[in-house]
Design a protein around this motif. Structure first.
Motif, PDB file in Angstrom:
ATOM      1  N   GLN A 115      75.203 -25.014 174.318  1.00 46.13           N
ATOM      2  CA  GLN A 115      75.969 -24.733 175.439  1.00 46.13           C
ATOM      3  C   GLN A 115      77.215 -23.643 175.190  1.00 46.13           C
ATOM      4  O   GLN A 115      77.379 -22.961 176.143  1.00 46.13           O
ATOM      5  N   ALA A 116      77.766 -23.740 174.179  1.00 44.58           N
ATOM      6  CA  ALA A 116      78.993 -22.935 173.800  1.00 44.58           C
ATOM      7  C   ALA A 116      78.457 -21.328 173.549  1.00 44.58           C
ATOM      8  O   ALA A 116      79.083 -20.484 174.236  1.00 44.58           O
ATOM      9  N   LEU A 117      77.179 -21.513 173.006  1.00 44.34           N
ATOM     10  CA  LEU A 117      76.580 -20.192 172.851  1.00 44.34           C
ATOM     11  C   LEU A 117      76.219 -19.571 174.294  1.00 44.34           C
ATOM     12  O   LEU A 117      76.602 -18.505 174.477  1.00 44.34           O
ATOM     13  N   ALA A 118      75.895 -20.385 175.142  1.00 46.55           N
ATOM     14  CA  ALA A 118      75.270 -19.757 176.287  1.00 46.55           C
ATOM     15  C   ALA A 118      76.455 -19.375 177.257  1.00 46.55           C
ATOM     16  O   ALA A 118      76.440 -18.197 177.731  1.00 46.55           O
ATOM     17  N   THR A 119      77.728 -19.970 177.038  1.00 45.96           N
ATOM     18  CA  THR A 119      78.975 -19.777 177.663  1.00 45.96           C
ATOM     19  C   THR A 119      79.386 -18.535 177.111  1.00 45.96           C
ATOM     20  O   THR A 119      79.740 -17.568 177.937  1.00 45.96           O
ATOM     21  N   LEU A 120      79.376 -18.151 175.904  1.00 40.93           N
ATOM     22  CA  LEU A 120      79.680 -16.979 175.159  1.00 40.93           C
ATOM     23  C   LEU A 120      78.712 -15.586 175.849  1.00 40.93           C
ATOM     24  O   LEU A 120      79.312 -14.672 176.071  1.00 40.93           O
ATOM     25  N   SER A 155      77.330 -15.363 178.418  1.00 42.78           N
ATOM     26  CA  SER A 155      77.397 -15.308 179.943  1.00 42.78           C
ATOM     27  C   SER A 155      78.698 -14.395 179.816  1.00 42.78           C
ATOM     28  O   SER A 155      78.618 -13.291 180.744  1.00 42.78           O
ATOM     29  N   GLN A 156      79.728 -14.559 179.260  1.00 46.21           N
ATOM     30  CA  GLN A 156      80.867 -13.904 179.203  1.00 46.21           C
ATOM     31  C   GLN A 156      80.565 -12.770 178.866  1.00 46.21           C
ATOM     32  O   GLN A 156      81.297 -11.697 179.321  1.00 46.21           O
ATOM     33  N   LEU A 157      79.951 -12.298 177.666  1.00 48.24           N
ATOM     34  CA  LEU A 157      79.496 -10.940 177.393  1.00 48.24           C
ATOM     35  C   LEU A 157      78.938 -10.082 178.333  1.00 48.24           C
ATOM     36  O   LEU A 157      79.210  -8.928 178.462  1.00 48.24           O
ATOM     37  N   ARG A 158      77.914 -10.791 178.932  1.00 46.66           N
ATOM     38  CA  ARG A 158      77.120 -10.135 180.153  1.00 46.66           C
ATOM     39  C   ARG A 158      78.053  -9.703 181.081  1.00 46.66           C
ATOM     40  O   ARG A 158      78.330  -8.660 181.612  1.00 46.66           O
ATOM     41  N   ALA A 159      79.196 -10.449 181.420  1.00 45.47           N
ATOM     42  CA  ALA A 159      80.247 -10.163 182.510  1.00 45.47           C
ATOM     43  C   ALA A 159      81.089  -9.116 182.021  1.00 45.47           C
ATOM     44  O   ALA A 159      81.381  -8.019 182.714  1.00 45.47           O
ATOM     45  N   PHE A 177      67.224 -23.143 177.621  1.00 45.30           N
ATOM     46  CA  PHE A 177      68.341 -22.371 177.161  1.00 45.30           C
ATOM     47  C   PHE A 177      67.908 -20.875 177.786  1.00 45.30           C
ATOM     48  O   PHE A 177      68.875 -20.212 178.491  1.00 45.30           O
ATOM     49  N   VAL A 178      66.641 -20.336 177.570  1.00 50.01           N
ATOM     50  CA  VAL A 178      66.434 -19.061 178.147  1.00 50.01           C
ATOM     51  C   VAL A 178      66.338 -18.952 179.697  1.00 50.01           C
ATOM     52  O   VAL A 178      66.860 -18.129 180.439  1.00 50.01           O
ATOM     53  N   MET A 179      65.648 -20.049 180.332  1.00 53.38           N
ATOM     54  CA  MET A 179      65.369 -20.235 181.850  1.00 53.38           C
ATOM     55  C   MET A 179      67.019 -20.181 182.435  1.00 53.38           C
ATOM     56  O   MET A 179      67.056 -19.561 183.580  1.00 53.38           O
ATOM     57  N   ASN A 180      67.860 -20.744 181.820  1.00 50.46           N
ATOM     58  CA  ASN A 180      69.128 -20.871 182.575  1.00 50.46           C
ATOM     59  C   ASN A 180      70.115 -19.675 182.421  1.00 50.46           C
ATOM     60  O   ASN A 180      70.884 -19.340 183.186  1.00 50.46           O
ATOM     61  N   LEU A 181      69.833 -18.950 181.203  1.00 46.86           N
ATOM     62  CA  LEU A 181      70.585 -17.759 180.825  1.00 46.86           C
ATOM     63  C   LEU A 181      70.142 -16.357 181.179  1.00 46.86           C
ATOM     64  O   LEU A 181      70.841 -15.631 181.833  1.00 46.86           O
ATOM     65  N   ALA A 182      68.739 -16.325 181.458  1.00 46.97           N
ATOM     66  CA  ALA A 182      68.117 -14.926 181.353  1.00 46.97           C
ATOM     67  C   ALA A 182      68.271 -14.341 182.686  1.00 46.97           C
ATOM     68  O   ALA A 182      67.961 -15.269 183.687  1.00 46.97           O
ATOM     69  N   ASP A 183      68.545 -13.125 182.939  1.00 45.40           N
ATOM     70  CA  ASP A 183      68.228 -12.539 184.151  1.00 45.40           C
ATOM     71  C   ASP A 183      66.770 -11.936 184.348  1.00 45.40           C
ATOM     72  O   ASP A 183      66.252 -12.138 185.541  1.00 45.40           O
ATOM     73  N   ARG A 184      66.259 -11.536 183.377  1.00 43.04           N
ATOM     74  CA  ARG A 184      64.703 -11.064 183.385  1.00 43.04           C
ATOM     75  C   ARG A 184      64.203 -11.384 181.796  1.00 43.04           C
ATOM     76  O   ARG A 184      64.740 -11.851 181.133  1.00 43.04           O
ATOM     77  N   ILE A 185      62.980 -11.937 181.961  1.00 43.93           N
ATOM     78  CA  ILE A 185      62.189 -12.487 180.766  1.00 43.93           C
ATOM     79  C   ILE A 185      61.023 -11.374 180.807  1.00 43.93           C
ATOM     80  O   ILE A 185      60.123 -11.143 181.646  1.00 43.93           O
TER      81      ILE A 185
END
Ligand code: ADP
Ligand code: MG
Length: 608
Positions: free
Chosen positions: A536-541, A543-547, A561-569
């Motif tokens: 979860q912490a990695l996903a937050t990080l 997302s932050q980097l993407r922002a 993990f992938v489905m929640n985070l990715a914009d494209r696959i």
């Protein structure tokens, strides 16, 4: 008392007692100083840089013969045309020796250091032998008889004819060299040098020109050997080929290895032990056996075998561990941050960062990547998924310069990158991690992450040796620490990287990539081995980097993990793209379901 205090006390004791030591001890110390200098070069080259050389004695010979020729030959006298007073000739000899060594070592290094495995040591034996025989056969260098009648060195009108007079110069040169090497290792350049042994692919991806660094370390070791040779020649006052043969080359290597090939002081320890033991054996054995002969070589060989069996890393680490019971640890002297680092303005969101155009990779008959087309934009997370062996890691290597595509084109921020080394990718803004973590296990997390910031520093070897890089070094370490804390590993910054769990080591790799301030970030299975909260912490990080505007390409097996985070696959199977789209689109794509479920009706989770 710290180790530094003890070192200073030992040096002071030696200096103060020098005038009263017996002649024999003084001579021994002088030889030990000369040998230590060569061994210290080998510690850098072999112990730290991972390049084995049996040929260092040849460079000692160049240093010795250069000064012998300058000081005695009529041709040299004619060439110098009487401009140089006799007392200054040895110094001309020193310059000539160093220049020649530099040229020869650079040429030899550029050719031989490309070789890997056993070929490199074999090659050093070959040129060690050639140079030895060359010196023995050159008429103007006196052939096998050599050159006699070298003058003693004079410094400020003082003649350094005896070992008692020359010894302090030898030891001053040695200590100065050790100080400079210590400083070099404790710098940005030193971190790159330490990566040469086991982390060349990683270091290249962080922007280090490892081939060049290897040649430079090789030249540095050769120059130390040449300096030793110059001092040796003026101590002996004559030179002949014998002390530069292959045996001696092997002995130098023994000194470095027995002392502790990864530690500078190990060179001094090794040189001392081997010089003393050899001396004793030469004395005792003939008496013991009642016959004369080179028995010491045999016993010496057996002793080596024993030491290397029992102390694979040499004796210095054992001695250091033992002494740490009595010595206080060195206080950490954190220099104050003043310098600012080279920075990068990230391209605006939506910019095309990375583009692969029909990238194909064949390993023999196996097509690992088949005309893979894919793009990565600034400000998005793009996931690359597919079963094991689908070619994801291969594709990462194609688009990061670690390996070259067989066909197709890779573009990074508008520039075609085919055929360029991975350090050029790093320079243009690509950061990456490796599926199989590539960390320097014995170095701290902080040092490992600082390697990622290599390109953002400017100071070179000389500046590092002279400690002129401190402000920049402080800034680099501060930046590394900032990235470590950002990735949630602040508590581990100062422990060896290998002591972390594998999942955490992957996060260290992310911090290292971030320290290079990348525009595009390639992560190969970053969540593998992480626990739920860490994921979860990695996903937050991420997302932050993407922002913040980074483009992130991620290979990951954890589908949640992938489905929640990715914009494209993008989905790969057998090296071919079988689907591309948003997570929602990909999840219902029949080809994808087929690839993951293998056509069976069983509800298999979407993880390979
Ligand atoms: P993934 O990362 O998707 O699991 P890889 O890219 O590691 O897959 O591997 C793709 C295919 O290429 C595999 O069949 C693998 O055995 C093969 N392969 C990878 N690297 C090499 C190589 N250096 N030489 C030969 N075959 C390789
Ligand atoms: Mg892989």
């Amino acid at each position: 008392m710290t180790r530094r205090h003890l070192t200073l006390i030992c040096i002071a004791a030696l200096a103060l007692s020098w005038a009263w030591l017996p002649e024999f001890t003084v001579t021994m110390f002088s030889y030990i100083g000369l040998y230590s200098m060569v061994a210290a070069g080998l510690v850098m080259l072999t112990g730290i840089g991972g390049m084995t050389s049996f040929g260092q004695a040849a460079f000692v010979a160049i240093g010795a013969y250069a000064t012998a020729w300058v000081c005695t030959s009529p041709a040299a006298a004619a060439a110098l045309g009487g401009f140089v007073p006799a007392g200054a000739l040895p110094w001309v000899g020193l310059v000539l020796g160093l220049v020649l060594t530099f040229a020869v070592a650079w040429a030899l290094g550029a050719i031989t250091l490309k070789l890997s495995g056993h070929y490199l040591p074999l090659c050093t034996i070959a040129w060690g032998l050639s140079l030895y025989f060359l010196f023995g056969n050159l008429e103007f260098l006196g052939g096998q008889t050599g050159i006699t009648g070298l003058p003693a060195l004079t410094v400020a009108g003082l003649s350094l004819a005896s070992p008692r007079a020359l010894g302090p110069l030898i030891w001053a040169a040695l200590l100065l060299a050790l100080w400079a090497l210590h400083n070099l290792l404790d710098s940005r350049e030193g971190r790159a040098i330490r990566a040469l042994k086991s982390g060349r692919v990683m270091a290249e991806s962080m922007g280090v020109d490892t081939a060049r660094y290897r040649v430079k370390v090789f030249v540095l070791a050769a120059l130390l050997a040449a300096l030793s040779g110059w001092l040796y020649a003026h101590m002996q006052r004559f030179v002949n080929p014998t002390p530069f043969n292959l045996n001696i080359g092997i002995e130098y290597l023994f000194m470095a290895v027995v002392g502790g090939a990864g530690h500078l002081w190990g060179a001094v320890l090794g040189a001392t032990l081997i010089t003393l033991v050899k001396e004793q054996l030469q004395d005792i054995l003939p008496k013991l056996l009642g016959a004369s002969g080179n028995f010491e070589v045999i016993v010496f060989g057996l002793l080596m075998l024993f030491v290397l069996q029992r102390f694979a890393d040499g004796l210095w680490p054992t001695l250091a561990r033992w002494s740490s019971r009595f010595l206080k640890p060195e206080p950490v002297r954190a220099p104050k941050s003043t310098a600012s680092l080279a920075g990068r303005t990230l391209p605006p969101a939506g910019t095309l960062l990375l583009e692969s155009d029909k990238v194909t990779k064949r390993f023999g008959g196996l097509v690992a990547n088949n005309a893979v087309a894919m793009t990565l934009k600034a400000g998005e997370v793009h996931a690359l998924i597919g079963p094991n062996g689908a070619g994801k890691s291969t594709f990462f290597n194609m688009i990061s310069g670690v390996d070259d595509p067989t066909e197709g084109e890779v573009r990074l921020i508008g520039e075609t990158m085919n055929g360029k080394p991975s350090r050029d990718y790093a320079a243009r803004g690509l950061g990456r991690t490796f599926q199989h973590v590539r960390l320097l296990g014995t170095r701290t997390v902080l040092e490992n992450v600082a390697v990622g910031a290599h390109r953002r520093g400017r100071h070179g070897w000389i500046a590092s040796m002279l400690r002129l890089d401190r402000a920049e070094e402080a800034a680099l370490l501060a930046e590394a620490r900032r990235q470590i804390e950002r990735c949630g590993l602040g508590a581990y910054a100062d422990v060896p990287a290998a002591s972390l769990a594998l999942g955490q080591q992957r996060v260290v790799e992310i911090a290292r990539a971030l320290a290079g301030q990348p525009a595009a970030l390639l992560l190969d299975e970053p969540a593998a081995g992480l626990r739920h909260l860490e994921k979860q912490a990695l996903a937050t990080l991420l997302s932050q980097l993407r922002a913040e505007g980074l483009g992130i390409l991620i290979v990951e097996h954890d589908m949640e993990f992938v489905m929640n985070l990715a914009d494209r696959i993008t989905v790969l199977e057998f090296g071919t793209v079988i689907a591309e789209g948003t997570p929602a689109e990909v999840q219902v794509n029949p080809r994808v379901l087929d690839a993951y479920l293998g056509g069976s009706d069983e509800p298999v989770p979407m993880a390979a």
